[in-house]
Design a protein around this motif. Sequence first.
Motif, PDB file in Angstrom:
ATOM      1  N   ILE B 158      15.883   0.512  -5.252  1.00 28.89           N
ATOM      2  CA  ILE B 158      17.102  -0.345  -6.387  1.00 28.89           C
ATOM      3  C   ILE B 158      16.086  -0.533  -7.502  1.00 28.89           C
ATOM      4  N   TRP B 159      15.107  -1.900  -7.765  1.00 29.12           N
ATOM      5  CA  TRP B 159      14.669  -2.064  -8.704  1.00 29.12           C
ATOM      6  C   TRP B 159      13.479  -0.947  -8.803  1.00 29.12           C
ATOM      7  N   VAL B 160      13.239   0.452  -7.754  1.00 31.11           N
ATOM      8  CA  VAL B 160      12.240   1.470  -8.955  1.00 31.11           C
ATOM      9  C   VAL B 160      13.379   2.486  -9.768  1.00 31.11           C
ATOM     10  N   ALA B 161      14.868   2.329  -8.771  1.00 34.54           N
ATOM     11  CA  ALA B 161      15.751   3.035  -9.402  1.00 34.54           C
ATOM     12  C   ALA B 161      15.963   2.850 -10.543  1.00 34.54           C
ATOM     13  N   LYS B 162      15.962   1.046 -11.699  1.00 28.76           N
ATOM     14  CA  LYS B 162      16.622   0.648 -12.218  1.00 28.76           C
ATOM     15  C   LYS B 162      15.282   0.616 -12.883  1.00 28.76           C
ATOM     16  N   GLY B 163      14.195   1.264 -12.925  1.00 29.74           N
ATOM     17  CA  GLY B 163      13.383   1.066 -13.548  1.00 29.74           C
ATOM     18  C   GLY B 163      12.096  -0.075 -14.108  1.00 29.74           C
ATOM     19  N   LYS B 164      12.699  -1.508 -12.909  1.00 32.03           N
ATOM     20  CA  LYS B 164      12.045  -2.401 -12.822  1.00 32.03           C
ATOM     21  C   LYS B 164      11.000  -2.555 -12.500  1.00 32.03           C
ATOM     22  N   ILE B 165      10.410  -1.782 -11.548  1.00 31.83           N
ATOM     23  CA  ILE B 165       8.984  -1.352 -11.199  1.00 31.83           C
ATOM     24  C   ILE B 165       8.678   0.110 -11.558  1.00 31.83           C
ATOM     25  N   GLU B 166       7.476  -0.189 -12.151  1.00 35.01           N
ATOM     26  CA  GLU B 166       6.703   1.312 -12.747  1.00 35.01           C
ATOM     27  C   GLU B 166       5.343   1.086 -12.309  1.00 35.01           C
ATOM     28  N   HIS B 167       4.925   1.609 -12.690  1.00 35.56           N
ATOM     29  CA  HIS B 167       3.122   2.761 -12.805  1.00 35.56           C
ATOM     30  C   HIS B 167       2.342   1.094 -13.205  1.00 35.56           C
ATOM     31  N   ASN B 168       2.348   0.033 -14.088  1.00 38.06           N
ATOM     32  CA  ASN B 168       1.635  -0.854 -14.121  1.00 38.06           C
ATOM     33  C   ASN B 168       2.555  -1.987 -13.452  1.00 38.06           C
ATOM     34  N   ASN B 169       3.484  -2.090 -13.074  1.00 37.09           N
ATOM     35  CA  ASN B 169       3.857  -3.810 -12.444  1.00 37.09           C
ATOM     36  C   ASN B 169       5.143  -2.902 -11.726  1.00 37.09           C
ATOM     37  N   PHE B 170       4.454  -3.100 -10.044  1.00 32.40           N
ATOM     38  CA  PHE B 170       5.333  -2.813  -8.608  1.00 32.40           C
ATOM     39  C   PHE B 170       5.075  -3.518  -8.090  1.00 32.40           C
ATOM     40  N   ALA B 171       3.980  -5.066  -8.005  1.00 25.98           N
ATOM     41  CA  ALA B 171       4.052  -6.654  -7.004  1.00 25.98           C
ATOM     42  C   ALA B 171       5.360  -6.255  -6.123  1.00 25.98           C
ATOM     43  N   MET B 172       6.717  -5.920  -6.203  1.00 23.36           N
ATOM     44  CA  MET B 172       7.314  -6.000  -5.447  1.00 23.36           C
ATOM     45  C   MET B 172       7.284  -5.112  -4.982  1.00 23.36           C
ATOM     46  N   LEU B 173       7.108  -3.758  -4.978  1.00 22.43           N
ATOM     47  CA  LEU B 173       6.874  -2.858  -4.313  1.00 22.43           C
ATOM     48  C   LEU B 173       5.963  -2.410  -2.953  1.00 22.43           C
ATOM     49  N   GLU B 174       5.148  -3.514  -3.407  1.00 22.03           N
ATOM     50  CA  GLU B 174       3.447  -3.579  -2.772  1.00 22.03           C
ATOM     51  C   GLU B 174       3.703  -4.746  -1.909  1.00 22.03           C
ATOM     52  N   ASN B 175       4.652  -5.964  -2.620  1.00 21.02           N
ATOM     53  CA  ASN B 175       4.779  -6.908  -0.911  1.00 21.02           C
ATOM     54  C   ASN B 175       5.586  -6.377  -0.158  1.00 21.02           C
ATOM     55  N   SER B 176       6.338  -5.762  -0.547  1.00 23.02           N
ATOM     56  CA  SER B 176       7.763  -5.225   0.258  1.00 23.02           C
ATOM     57  C   SER B 176       6.771  -4.546   1.206  1.00 23.02           C
ATOM     58  N   GLY B 177       6.253  -3.476   0.654  1.00 19.09           N
ATOM     59  CA  GLY B 177       5.394  -2.291   1.683  1.00 19.09           C
ATOM     60  C   GLY B 177       4.566  -3.200   2.510  1.00 19.09           C
ATOM     61  N   LEU B 178       3.323  -4.549   2.161  1.00 16.68           N
ATOM     62  CA  LEU B 178       2.352  -5.193   2.982  1.00 16.68           C
ATOM     63  C   LEU B 178       3.393  -5.959   3.527  1.00 16.68           C
ATOM     64  N   TYR B 179       4.471  -6.230   3.490  1.00 16.53           N
ATOM     65  CA  TYR B 179       5.587  -6.706   4.956  1.00 16.53           C
ATOM     66  C   TYR B 179       5.903  -6.107   5.876  1.00 16.53           C
ATOM     67  N   TRP B 180       6.494  -4.657   5.092  1.00 19.49           N
ATOM     68  CA  TRP B 180       6.770  -3.609   6.186  1.00 19.49           C
ATOM     69  C   TRP B 180       6.135  -3.002   6.989  1.00 19.49           C
ATOM     70  N   HIS B 181       4.098  -3.160   6.434  1.00 19.54           N
ATOM     71  CA  HIS B 181       3.267  -2.949   7.635  1.00 19.54           C
ATOM     72  C   HIS B 181       2.361  -4.404   8.535  1.00 19.54           C
ATOM     73  N   LEU B 182       3.222  -4.882   8.386  1.00 17.99           N
ATOM     74  CA  LEU B 182       2.841  -6.006   9.120  1.00 17.99           C
ATOM     75  C   LEU B 182       3.471  -6.347  10.117  1.00 17.99           C
ATOM     76  N   VAL B 183       5.206  -5.528  10.164  1.00 16.45           N
ATOM     77  CA  VAL B 183       6.301  -5.019  11.327  1.00 16.45           C
ATOM     78  C   VAL B 183       5.255  -4.413  11.940  1.00 16.45           C
ATOM     79  N   ASP B 184       5.074  -3.835  11.442  1.00 19.75           N
ATOM     80  CA  ASP B 184       3.853  -2.178  11.726  1.00 19.75           C
ATOM     81  C   ASP B 184       2.668  -2.828  12.673  1.00 19.75           C
ATOM     82  N   LEU B 185       2.154  -3.750  12.550  1.00 22.57           N
ATOM     83  CA  LEU B 185       1.125  -4.263  13.192  1.00 22.57           C
ATOM     84  C   LEU B 185       1.643  -4.327  14.347  1.00 22.57           C
ATOM     85  N   ILE B 186       2.525  -5.509  14.044  1.00 22.34           N
ATOM     86  CA  ILE B 186       3.317  -6.325  15.200  1.00 22.34           C
ATOM     87  C   ILE B 186       3.700  -5.055  16.290  1.00 22.34           C
ATOM     88  N   TRP B 187       4.205  -4.354  15.707  1.00 22.70           N
ATOM     89  CA  TRP B 187       4.433  -3.568  17.554  1.00 22.70           C
ATOM     90  C   TRP B 187       3.231  -2.467  17.895  1.00 22.70           C
TER      91      TRP B 187
END
Lengths: 95, 198, 548
Positions: B158-187
């Motif tokens: 939603i944030w990407v769609a709304k433009g709240k996440i952009e090419h120079n402001n992507f901390a939220m996306l990156e953190n979600s990504g890190l979390y998702w990778h962690l879920v993967d790691l555990i699996w």
Amino acid sequence: MQNDAPQHLMGYKTLAAVLAILLMLTGITVGVSYVDLGIMNVPLALGIASTKVTFVLLFFMHLKYEGKAIKVSFLCTIFFLAIMISFTFWDVAFR
Amino acid sequence: MENKSDFTGIRIGMWLFLYTEIILFGGLFVLYAVYLHMYPDDFVSGGKQLDRVIGALNTVILLISSFTVAASITAIRKNSKKLSLGLLAFSFLCGVVFLVNKYFEWGYKFHHDIYPNSETLTNGPPGENIFFGLYYVITGLHGLHVIIGMTLLAVSFIWVAKGKIEHNNFAMLENSGLYWHLVDLIWIFVFPLFYLVL
Amino acid sequence: MPAIHSFFDTPSPAGLTGVKAWLLTHDHKRLGIMYLWAVLFWFTVALTVGFLLRIELMTIGKTIMSAEIYNSAFTLHGVIMIFLFVIPAIPAIFGNFFLPIQLGTNDVFFPRLNLLSWYLYMFGGLLAIISLFTAGGFPDTGWTFYVPFSVGTNNNVPLTVFAAFILGMSSMLTGLNFITTVHRMRHKAMGWMQIPLFTWSLYATAWVQLLATPVISITLLLVIFERAFNIGLFDPDKGGDPLLYQHLFWMYSHPAVYVMILPGMGVISEIIPTFSRKAIFGYKAIVISSLGIAVAGSLVWAHHMYTSGMSDTAVFVFSLLTFLVAIPTAVKVFSWVSTMYKASIEMTPPLLYALVFIYLFSVGGLTGLVLGAAGTDIHVHDTHFVVSHFHFTMFGGTGFAFFAALHFWWPKMFGIMYNFKRAYIAATLATVGFMFHYVPMFILGMQGMPRRYYDYLPQFAQGNALAAAGGLLLFVGIMLMLINLVLSFRKREISSINPWGGVTLEWTVPSPPPLHNFVAEPNVKEYPYDFSEILTAENAGKKGQVTP
């Protein structure tokens, strides 16, 4: 406030290559599981899992390109986890 | 607040949080290690009752979704918003497929009277009861993390769609990504420990 | 100089007035104050429960409560004291308030997360209250929630355990915030070896909070799962091993005692040099020993389990490792005492509390060695000796460090000074009471009086009566101390910027500090405990007027 060095940008190709390696390792670990290696079963499966995890950490999670703080603290966490498991065995293994 | 622009700091915070997740599962892996040591044979026979193919399939699904999440970050940084959205949606879908698989797997086991405190497990060998007890606790907790991760991915979408996440402001996306990778790691560890102990 | 508003008086932005200005604040100082009142509330509750427990034990048989209530009461006392007082007290109150200031910055790194931690803390406390009155009442398991009893008992274990889980989360997030703040928001001029020792100790603590707390989270969740689904992970009938619960529990709870004591040591490391007017002896040694305690403290958890039936090898290894923890602790005590050697000591209430801390904590630490040595532990395990030992460390240690911190930073937090005479009387009463309260317990324990028992044999009557009398004195002393602090609001004796002659950055900002902490660019000293300017100013007879 320290200024940020722009973070390393992962190319699509690198990411895809990592994925290919991960899928390959998954194939190997499943394949090997059909062969009984006796005592080596668990260590081998865990070894492959650790290799996979290392790839995910280094590339998908950019650990390779992070600063010292994150790298060192990550190793500390793993060290603590290792202590948790191994020290319990002072008890369990010698009962 | 000025620290909103300190992405390194935000990442450090996220990693610290991930450590707590690693140790949280670590407590369960302590139990797994000890019980594997106590009941090696029962664990093997327990593992044989789990479907290796579904396990492997779920592993592949999570690995691919990890790749797409990582790629979506690259995409947003290269300013291709549509590609990023597509990749995120695909990752979310992978999460759904993973959970559906899990649902059928659990349902199948329940059908065969294998669930905590069931007749079969209570009267069967104690090691198998422990094996399946751990199986339900760990995969259950992992499933919960998959749901949390999917929520984060949805918010990022939603944030990407709304433009709240952009090419120079992507901390939220990156953190979600890190979390998702962690879920993967555990699996990645759960998969051999439960499906491939043979 | 234009008028500077303190953070209390700074006009709030629109829509954030009145109570909302507090409940939705992101200001670390306001959060520190909010923690202060909540923690003091819980401390008073648990102190009163503890006092009632001692009244109950004053005479043989029933004195004021039934055996069931007694069991719930000591659990309640333990749970509140551990999870709602000792763990959060110093980091959440003084850490929140002073860590950013000591680092020369304007807030913690994640201010909103900080607010969330406070709400988690309050929510956890609320759940503990609810569990008192619902479904079977407060647990009677002791704060350790050992299986199989905690899985079998009819009391309201799940809710209490969940409350502890939430409180653990609050503590974890505070730790996360502090680590990030230390790494990313330190003043540019401040290197690692220029960080004040209080902040250093909080940094070491934060790591333990972060890495150890998840273990208790999962352990407590497992208790809930066991009660809900009967999995049998700790049930021998179903193949489980109850000892593993104890391993997991202490894997957190032993490091947690260092979460409790390290910040207290940090407070003392600030107070001793300030009133000695002398650079602290062995700054680096103290820093390293803080980190050393954090690491070594994570390796010794099973020394709580010598008599549990675990393997002899484990008893040997954990006993050996336990002795190692004593070393960094001793380094600190040595440094404090050496700092005072040949110093021009100025006696004040905070220093008095700090000195009492050193004495009580040393006794607590040394008796810890009696318990850490496997041979002697078997004799006194689960007796009142243990009760006395951990009260010497946790109450005589962390508790008195907390009181010292209250008296040390009170003028900075509120800009007002309390009455010294009453503070001295309170400290003396509390200390004397403390000794009469806990020393008899050492003796009772060596004579074999078990802990957590409702009743006892006639030969223990004298010691218990003495302990009750000491308890009364202790209770009165602490109440007097708290009342004295509260009374300072009535008299409003305005305190200066630097009433003690401190040198860390919080003493360079107005009391109470303004919203963004620093009016001018903070002046970070080459060495954090350099008293030369203070001494020069004092010699010129301008005490209290020191400005950077």
